[in-house]
Scaffold this motif. Structure first.
Motif, PDB file in Angstrom:
ATOM      1  N   THR A  40      -3.794   2.073  -1.663  1.00 10.91           N
ATOM      2  CA  THR A  40      -2.633   2.864  -2.040  1.00 10.91           C
ATOM      3  C   THR A  40      -3.058   4.206  -2.624  1.00 10.91           C
ATOM      4  N   THR A  41      -4.006   4.181  -3.535  1.00 14.43           N
ATOM      5  CA  THR A  41      -4.467   5.409  -4.174  1.00 14.43           C
ATOM      6  C   THR A  41      -5.144   6.321  -3.164  1.00 14.43           C
ATOM      7  N   TYR A  60      -6.402   9.995 -10.742  1.00 10.04           N
ATOM      8  CA  TYR A  60      -5.789   8.875 -10.046  1.00 10.04           C
ATOM      9  C   TYR A  60      -6.277   7.570 -10.669  1.00 10.04           C
ATOM     10  N   VAL A  73      -6.909   3.240 -10.069  1.00  8.80           N
ATOM     11  CA  VAL A  73      -6.981   2.026  -9.265  1.00  8.80           C
ATOM     12  C   VAL A  73      -7.204   0.874 -10.234  1.00  8.80           C
ATOM     13  N   THR A  96       0.832  -1.212   0.000  1.00  8.40           N
ATOM     14  CA  THR A  96       0.000   0.000   0.000  1.00  8.40           C
ATOM     15  C   THR A  96       0.864   1.258   0.000  1.00  8.40           C
ATOM     16  N   THR A 128      -2.315  -0.816 -11.985  1.00 11.83           N
ATOM     17  CA  THR A 128      -1.470   0.066 -11.193  1.00 11.83           C
ATOM     18  C   THR A 128      -0.891  -0.700 -10.011  1.00 11.83           C
ATOM     19  N   HIS A 129      -0.146  -0.034  -9.152  1.00 12.75           N
ATOM     20  CA  HIS A 129       0.526  -0.684  -8.020  1.00 12.75           C
ATOM     21  C   HIS A 129      -0.477  -0.995  -6.913  1.00 12.75           C
ATOM     22  N   THR A 163      -4.723  -1.697  -4.423  1.00  9.93           N
ATOM     23  CA  THR A 163      -4.536  -0.483  -5.236  1.00  9.93           C
ATOM     24  C   THR A 163      -5.436   0.632  -4.729  1.00  9.93           C
ATOM     25  N   PRO A 195       2.947   3.826  -2.163  1.00  8.76           N
ATOM     26  CA  PRO A 195       3.111   4.156  -3.586  1.00  8.76           C
ATOM     27  C   PRO A 195       4.575   4.218  -3.983  1.00  8.76           C
ATOM     28  N   HIS A 212       1.500   4.581 -12.395  1.00  9.21           N
ATOM     29  CA  HIS A 212       1.423   5.109 -11.042  1.00  9.21           C
ATOM     30  C   HIS A 212      -0.026   5.276 -10.582  1.00  9.21           C
ATOM     31  N   ASN A 213      -0.192   5.302  -9.274  1.00 14.30           N
ATOM     32  CA  ASN A 213      -1.534   5.488  -8.701  1.00 14.30           C
ATOM     33  C   ASN A 213      -2.031   6.914  -8.899  1.00 14.30           C
ATOM     34  N   ARG A 214      -1.116   7.835  -9.037  1.00 16.95           N
ATOM     35  CA  ARG A 214      -1.452   9.217  -9.405  1.00 16.95           C
ATOM     36  C   ARG A 214      -0.984   9.456 -10.834  1.00 16.95           C
TER      37      ARG A 214
END
Length: 497
Positions: free
Chosen positions: A485-486, A464, A466, A145, A470-471, A482, A147, A454-456
């Motif tokens: 994390t986001t 953003y 999800v 979680t 993404t990660h 995700t 980033p 990336h989450n952003r």
């Protein structure tokens, strides 16, 4: 009324539902847009003549991630769904019809493994200990979680990853411990559940055997769609706004910032936009090229996407005791078949199969005495150029013949009451899954952590991501992570703790 920033979430799959609930619980005013008539995304349901199927995810392995979403809203997951443990987790049939019932019980695993290779059985505990180390890094210490959006965070994790051998390919990690082909498969196949190639997906995913061991492999009574409905209910109870049959047509960008979403019903303004739609679809189809400095169409073409899947949904008039709730039926080829799917992108004569038979646990999934069976064959994504309109029926027939005559499901085909096929072309058409990939961006070392989308958004402020691409990645636990994390990134960007 809720207070906070207006947020729009595109796509009501597990990732979209997770982030929508998290944001709504923190005071945002969230609008959730879904292109299909019902929520669910890849977790969409299929119901025909009393037979019920989950079209996507079919198991739960980390319930605490789901419980967190409900607890943020002051609720309990157990008040919405009944979660049942499975034992064994999977029955795995090999090409010679030998099988292993894969379970979290160490003694049972060692006894079964010893029949094929006593030394492998003696190495089981060492493998689990190493798997635990990776699990603790990803889940307990929060790397799943956290980033990875700059090289400083990546380099901070690198020594630990090297020490844990988490950068090795999953198969090679398994081969450090085991000699017998059965055991090497059992302890390396998990990347396939998230669209990855076990011969190049990094061994960070080898945390899954330990995750399964301590939390079990679980089932949501009534099918996985009962969990989707629970997340939908929670979102609406919190005051969220849901529009189904409302596909996003464009992410509006003004002065470099996401300003809302255009749909067929008009424009919806927002302070934040979160996309749970397919990664390439989000950038290529929903954002105008002039707003994409990094993710140009040319760069998107270079992204490696995961395999796809061919699915057969069968309603059967009889039950087959050879099948457990989860059953794997394997080809004699492992590496060669994987190469055909991921690299050559062809449809070979052989196949390996995942069978989901929820009626083994839940009688409500089919009429009395009948069987609900979902068969999944990993196949190449649509970059292979296959015409599934021509391939689908012959391929399905080969699979059914194999199950009936090789596995011994005698009378399988004559017992079919309901049959539906779902191909890579259906994934692309019905779920906006680019190349028909059910798992988005492939989990390979060069597309992991900071090297993954990336989450952003790197291109549009206030946008953003999800979902699977993404990660940290695909699969139900990964997708829910995700969202966590986001959410962390969003709250940090807003100056919240």
């Amino acid at each position: 009324m809720p207070t906070g920033n207006k947020a729009i979430v595109i796509g009501a799959g597990f990732g979209g539902l997770a982030i929508a609930n998290r944001l709504q619980a923190q005071g945002h005013q969230v609008t959730l847009l879904e292109k299909n008539p019902r929520v669910g995304g890849h977790g969409y349901p299929l119901e025909i003549d009393g037979y019920r199927f989950d079209m996507g995810p079919s198991l739960i392995t980390e319930p605490a991630l789901l419980e967190e979403i409900f607890s943020m809203a002051g609720k309990r997951l157990a008040d919405y769904v009944e979660i049942l443990p499975l034992d064994p987790y999977y029955r795995i049939y090999f090409h010679d019809n030998s099988f292993i019932d894969y379970t979290g019980d160490s003694e049972r695993m060692r006894l079964q493994m010893a029949q094929f290779n006593p030394r492998d059985a003696a190495r089981y505990d060492a493998f689990i200990k190493t798997s635990r180390g990776i699990y603790e890094a990803v889940i307990v210490d929060g790397l799943g979680t956290r980033p990875f959006m700059d090289w400083r965070s990546m380099l901070a994790f690198a020594p630990r990853a090297l020490r844990l051998k988490a950068v090795l390919p999953s198969y090679h990690f398994s081969a450090l411990f085991f000699k017998d082909f059965r055991h090497r498969f059992i302890f390396s196949f998990h990347p396939l559940f998230i669209g990855g190639n076990p011969f190049r997906a990094p061994a960070v995913y080898q945390m899954i055997p330990y995750l399964e061991k301590i939390h079990g492999v679980l089932y949501s009574k009534g099918g996985m769609y009962s969990l989707v409905r629970a997340l939908e209910k929670l979102f609406l109870e919190q005051g969220g706004t849901l529009y189904t049959s409302r596909p996003a047509q464009e992410i509006l960008v003004r002065e470099g910032r996401a300003a809302g979403v255009r749909t067929s019903a008009g424009e919806l303004p927002a302070d934040l936009v979160i996309s749970n739609a397919d990664f390439i679809h989000t950038y290529r189809d929903l954002i105008k090229p002039e707003h994409r400095k990094k993710w140009s169409n040319r760069r998107l073409e270079r992204v490696h996407y995961s395999m796809s899947a061919f699915l057969i949904y069968l309603g059967l008039k009889k039950r087959f005791p050879q099948l457990l709730h989860h059953t794997l039926v394997l080809s004699s080829r492992y590496h060669g078949l994987i190469s055909d799917i991921f690299d050559r992108k062809i449809v070979p004569e052989d196949f390996s199969l995942y069978l989901h038979t929820p009626t083994r646990t839940d009688d409500t999934m089919a009429p009395p005495g009948c069987e609900s069976l979902y068969i999944l064959a990993p196949v190449a994504n649509l970059r292979g150029g296959q015409n599934w309109g021509e391939l689908a029926e012959p391929f399905a027939q080969r699979i059914l013949d194999h199950l009936e005559h090789h596995l011994g499901l005698t009378g399988l085909q004559e017992s079919i009451a309901v049959k539906r096929l779902f191909t890579p072309e259906d994934f692309q058409r019905k779920q906006n899954a680019v190349y028909g990939s059910a798992w988005g961006v492939e989990p390979r070392l060069t597309q992991t952590a900071i090297l993954r989308p990336h989450n952003r958004s790197e291109d549009v402020r206030g946008l953003y991501l999800v979902g699977a691409s993404t990660h940290p990645g695909a699969g139900l636990p990964g997708v829910v992570l995700t969202a966590a994390t986001t959410d962390y990134v969003i709250q940090r960007d807003l100056g919240r703790s």
